[in-house]
Design a protein around this motif. Structure first.
Motif: not given
Length: 239
Positions: A168-171, A197-199, A222-223, A228-231
């Protein structure tokens, strides 16, 4: 996968070098220097070779044998990322997660199917080879035992023309973060996975899981800086 295809031991790299007929380079490291040297001398022999199709063929061969034998597994590493749509040129190996208790059955199944089993000094995987490409059969993924739960979360996806369970993307991303160390701290491949895969990642859970790991925390920061992701905004009281 540390215990991933980007952070392999010297013996594993030598096996691949022998199979490819020459030295191989890790992405983003000596490969870049090799390309520069090759271009300066008008040669291309030092450029890293694209093993994508050969590695996909080996992956399909192994998966077909394991599926036929009923051995639980999940595709991992760079080929799993490729299956999820992450842009990649495959150059190193193909990784499969298996349970420790299934090692003997998996080794027997692959051996009977014409896959060469290769002696390895590590105590967390078994190495094999087919068609000149290296195969890693991993029962401890980034120092974590491969469990029924991990394999159950895998998503069945087509890899070239064969459908198989893929981490899975998370793993997939979590295992890559857990593998970051002072010796192996290449954010490049992990960044590509995170962007693609961020979504499909539960970032809150991922952050909580890796909150005590400095390299993983640095990567998550860094993201944030890259948008790429929210703070992350901690709650009052430091929780």
């Amino acid at each position: 996968m540390a215990h991933t295809s980007e952070a392999r031991d010297g013996a594993g790299r030598q096996h691949l070098a022998d199979a490819a007929g020459g030295p191989t380079h890790a992405a983003g490291g000596s490969a870049a220097h090799g390309a520069t040297r090759g271009q300066a001398h008008g040669a291309t022999d030092d450029l890293p070779k694209d093993h994508t199709q050969a590695i996909l063929e080996t992956t399909k061969q192994v998966a077909a044998l394991l599926k036929e034998a009923g051995c639980p597994f999940a595709l991992a590493g760079s080929v799993a990322a490729h299956a999820h749509g992450v842009p990649a040129v495959l150059q190193h190996d193909t990784d499969f997660c298996i349970r420790r208790e299934d090692v003997d059955e998996v080794v027997g199944t692959l051996g009977d199917g014409g896959i060469e089993i290769v002696a390895a000094p590590e105590d967390w995987l078994v190495k094999a080879r087919a068609g000149g490409e290296q195969i890693d059969l991993i029962f401890e993924l980034s120092h974590r035992r491969v469990t029924d739960e991990l394999l159950a979360r895998a998503t069945v996806l087509p890899v070239d023309s064969v459908r198989m369970p893929v981490l899975a993307p998370y793993d997939l991303l979590s295992s890559r973060l857990a593998a970051l160390t002072e010796q192996h701290c290449d954010f490049g491949p992990v960044l590509t996975i995170a962007r693609t895969l961020r979504e499909r990642i539960d970032w809150g859970t991922l952050r909580a899981e890796h909150r005590d790991e400095p390299f993983a925390e640095a990567f998550l920061c860094l993201l944030e800086r890259l948008g790429v992701i929210e703070s992350y905004e901690p709650r009052k009281g430091g929780t």
